[in-house]
Design a protein around this motif. Structure first.
Motif, PDB file in Angstrom:
ATOM      1  N   TRP A 201       0.828  -1.209   0.000  1.00 52.75           N
ATOM      2  CA  TRP A 201       0.000   0.000   0.000  1.00 52.75           C
ATOM      3  C   TRP A 201       0.861   1.256   0.000  1.00 52.75           C
ATOM      4  O   TRP A 201       0.427   2.320  -0.388  1.00 52.75           O
ATOM      5  N   PHE A 202       2.126   1.126   0.471  1.00 53.95           N
ATOM      6  CA  PHE A 202       3.019   2.279   0.603  1.00 53.95           C
ATOM      7  C   PHE A 202       4.212   2.194  -0.356  1.00 53.95           C
ATOM      8  O   PHE A 202       5.173   2.945  -0.195  1.00 53.95           O
ATOM      9  N   SER A 272      -0.228   3.980  -2.627  1.00 57.57           N
ATOM     10  CA  SER A 272      -0.615   3.344  -3.876  1.00 57.57           C
ATOM     11  C   SER A 272      -2.122   3.520  -4.096  1.00 57.57           C
ATOM     12  O   SER A 272      -2.933   2.946  -3.372  1.00 57.57           O
ATOM     13  N   VAL A 273      -2.478   4.290  -5.087  1.00 62.43           N
ATOM     14  CA  VAL A 273      -3.891   4.491  -5.406  1.00 62.43           C
ATOM     15  C   VAL A 273      -4.524   3.196  -5.896  1.00 62.43           C
ATOM     16  O   VAL A 273      -5.684   2.901  -5.601  1.00 62.43           O
ATOM     17  N   TYR A 278      -9.862   5.301  -2.940  1.00 62.17           N
ATOM     18  CA  TYR A 278     -10.223   6.608  -2.387  1.00 62.17           C
ATOM     19  C   TYR A 278      -9.534   6.887  -1.051  1.00 62.17           C
ATOM     20  O   TYR A 278      -9.369   8.038  -0.654  1.00 62.17           O
ATOM     21  N   ARG A 279      -9.121   5.847  -0.349  1.00 61.55           N
ATOM     22  CA  ARG A 279      -8.416   6.049   0.919  1.00 61.55           C
ATOM     23  C   ARG A 279      -7.078   6.747   0.699  1.00 61.55           C
ATOM     24  O   ARG A 279      -6.583   7.455   1.586  1.00 61.55           O
ATOM     25  N   ALA A 280      -6.475   6.539  -0.465  1.00 60.39           N
ATOM     26  CA  ALA A 280      -5.236   7.241  -0.807  1.00 60.39           C
ATOM     27  C   ALA A 280      -5.535   8.615  -1.391  1.00 60.39           C
ATOM     28  O   ALA A 280      -4.937   9.615  -0.994  1.00 60.39           O
ATOM     29  N   LEU A 281      -6.487   8.665  -2.315  1.00 61.91           N
ATOM     30  CA  LEU A 281      -6.792   9.933  -2.996  1.00 61.91           C
ATOM     31  C   LEU A 281      -7.147  11.041  -2.016  1.00 61.91           C
ATOM     32  O   LEU A 281      -6.765  12.186  -2.186  1.00 61.91           O
ATOM     33  N   SER A 303       3.278  11.370  -2.277  1.00 59.30           N
ATOM     34  CA  SER A 303       2.573  11.113  -3.533  1.00 59.30           C
ATOM     35  C   SER A 303       1.783  12.344  -3.958  1.00 59.30           C
ATOM     36  O   SER A 303       1.209  13.058  -3.124  1.00 59.30           O
ATOM     37  N   ASP A 304       1.734  12.570  -5.253  1.00 62.64           N
ATOM     38  CA  ASP A 304       1.025  13.723  -5.808  1.00 62.64           C
ATOM     39  C   ASP A 304      -0.474  13.429  -5.828  1.00 62.64           C
ATOM     40  O   ASP A 304      -1.018  12.948  -6.824  1.00 62.64           O
ATOM     41  N   LEU A 305      -1.131  13.718  -4.711  1.00 62.86           N
ATOM     42  CA  LEU A 305      -2.562  13.483  -4.546  1.00 62.86           C
ATOM     43  C   LEU A 305      -3.249  14.810  -4.219  1.00 62.86           C
ATOM     44  O   LEU A 305      -2.654  15.672  -3.559  1.00 62.86           O
ATOM     45  N   PRO A 306      -4.500  14.998  -4.658  1.00 63.26           N
ATOM     46  CA  PRO A 306      -5.185  16.276  -4.424  1.00 63.26           C
ATOM     47  C   PRO A 306      -5.208  16.689  -2.951  1.00 63.26           C
ATOM     48  O   PRO A 306      -5.013  17.868  -2.627  1.00 63.26           O
TER      49      PRO A 306
END
Length: 368
Positions: A201-202, A272-273, A278-281, A303-306
């Protein structure tokens, strides 16, 4: 006389992995509330000792035999016993299973419970849905979590309160040598730290592989928040370890964790998306490792997440779209390290610091 008894229920005893819940417990204790923590004993996690007179720990033995009473039932029975004895003002569910147990308990007894939302719920689970919608209040991390709840559940306005996943310990302004000493890392090396969980996941394996392209004076340290000795993922990693990768695999208290983190040069937080969805996003202020890095003035590569855009907004780190960009991100931060470090503390103070949120939680829930 005001009822100042509160019970915190945890199915799994991993309180040091939930910095914000521990922060809330200590804050309420210092405000004169009497806290009883009901949980199970698990040797994989360190036992906690608050050393505060009005916090007590009630442990039940985890089920180990086929015909033994299930652990969840033991926790339910213990909670009923404490309710009969203390009539607590509120129960707080500290993890998913605990909140489901409290929902069931609320159908048997006239209790009120607070759903402490540790992670995004599984939207397909009717049990989680009921435990959220029936809670008196929900304590979640930030606007992203609140928006998600409003979109997927029948939750009234004003029912959600914010508390970033930050520990109660003060900001750290001094560099430490904890990891250098514990892992025998030469002092001329600079540590890139991945703190917390270890798994796909990471992107841990991918991160370890990327170290080959890093400058020679940088090393990677994985510090795990729980014992991983028996994990196949960990075993595979150590079988293919390079000289640039080190492991710190014994959990530590929040106080020691600050010293550990403060010995790093940069902190890593990759998600890791494809594995987390959605838990990552919408990770936002749930990423406790990021809060810990910032509190110690450690710049972040994430990570480049919103929901992590604030890292670049504050210029306290660099966001990457691929693990192979980490080496380049390290060099970018190195060029203006002092500014990134200063901005890390500013970001923590303005966005993460629990002192900005705790009084409002007490006022809304416990003083209403």
């Amino acid at each position: 006389m005001e009822n100042r008894n509160i019970v915190v229920l945890l199915r799994v005893p991993f309180l040091d992995k939930i910095p914000s819940l521990k922060t809330l417990i200590i804050y309420l204790s210092k405000r004169g509330y009497h806290i009883t923590i009901v949980t199970s004993y698990d040797e994989m996690y360190p036992q906690f000792d608050f050393q505060l007179d009005n916090i007590s720990i009630c442990l039940v033995k985890q089920r180990s035999k086929t015909f033994e009473v299930p652990t969840s039932m033991k926790l339910m029975l213990k909670s009923i016993f404490i309710w009969c004895k203390k009539r607590p003002k509120f129960f707080i569910g500290g993890d998913c299973l605990a909140n489901i147990l409290l929902f069931r308990l609320s159908k048997l007894l006239p209790i009120k419970y607070i759903n402490f939302l540790l992670e995004y719920p599984d939207i397909s689970s009717s049990k989680e849905t009921r435990s959220l919608e029936e809670a008196s209040y929900i304590i979640t991390h930030d606007q992203w979590h609140s928006r998600f709840l409003q979109e997927h559940y029948k939750i009234g306005i004003g029912k959600s309160l914010f508390l970033p996943n930050a520990s109660y310990t003060p900001m750290c302004y001094e560099k430490e040598n904890y990891l250098y000493r514990e892992l025998n890392i030469p002092m001329d090396k600079k540590i890139i730290l991945h703190s917390g969980g270890l798994g796909k996941w990471f992107l841990c394996k991918e991160l370890a592989c990327s170290t080959g392209s890093w400058p020679d004076n940088f090393v990677l340290v994985f510090h795990t928040s729980h014992i991983v000795d028996s994990s196949p993922y960990y075993k595979e990693m150590i079988d293919n370890i390079s000289e640039k990768v080190h492991f710190s695999v014994r959990p530590v208290s929040n106080e020691v964790l600050d010293k550990l983190v403060a010995s790093a040069y940069i902190g890593i937080a990759l998600y890791s998306v494809s594995e987390l969805g959605y838990r990552a996003l919408y990770m936002g202020l749930a990423a406790g490792k990021i809060g810990n890095y910032l509190k110690c003035g450690i710049p972040v590569i994430a990570s480049d997440l919103p929901s992590l855009s604030y890292i670049e907004d504050y210029k306290c780190g660099v966001l990457v779209t691929d693990v192979n960009q980490v080496g380049e991100a390290i060099l970018s931060i190195q060029e203006d390290y002092e500014l990134y470090s200063k901005n890390a503390r500013k970001c923590y103070q303005e966005l993460w610091n629990p002192d900005r949120y705790l009084a409002e939680i007490e006022k809304k829930i416990f003083r209403s």
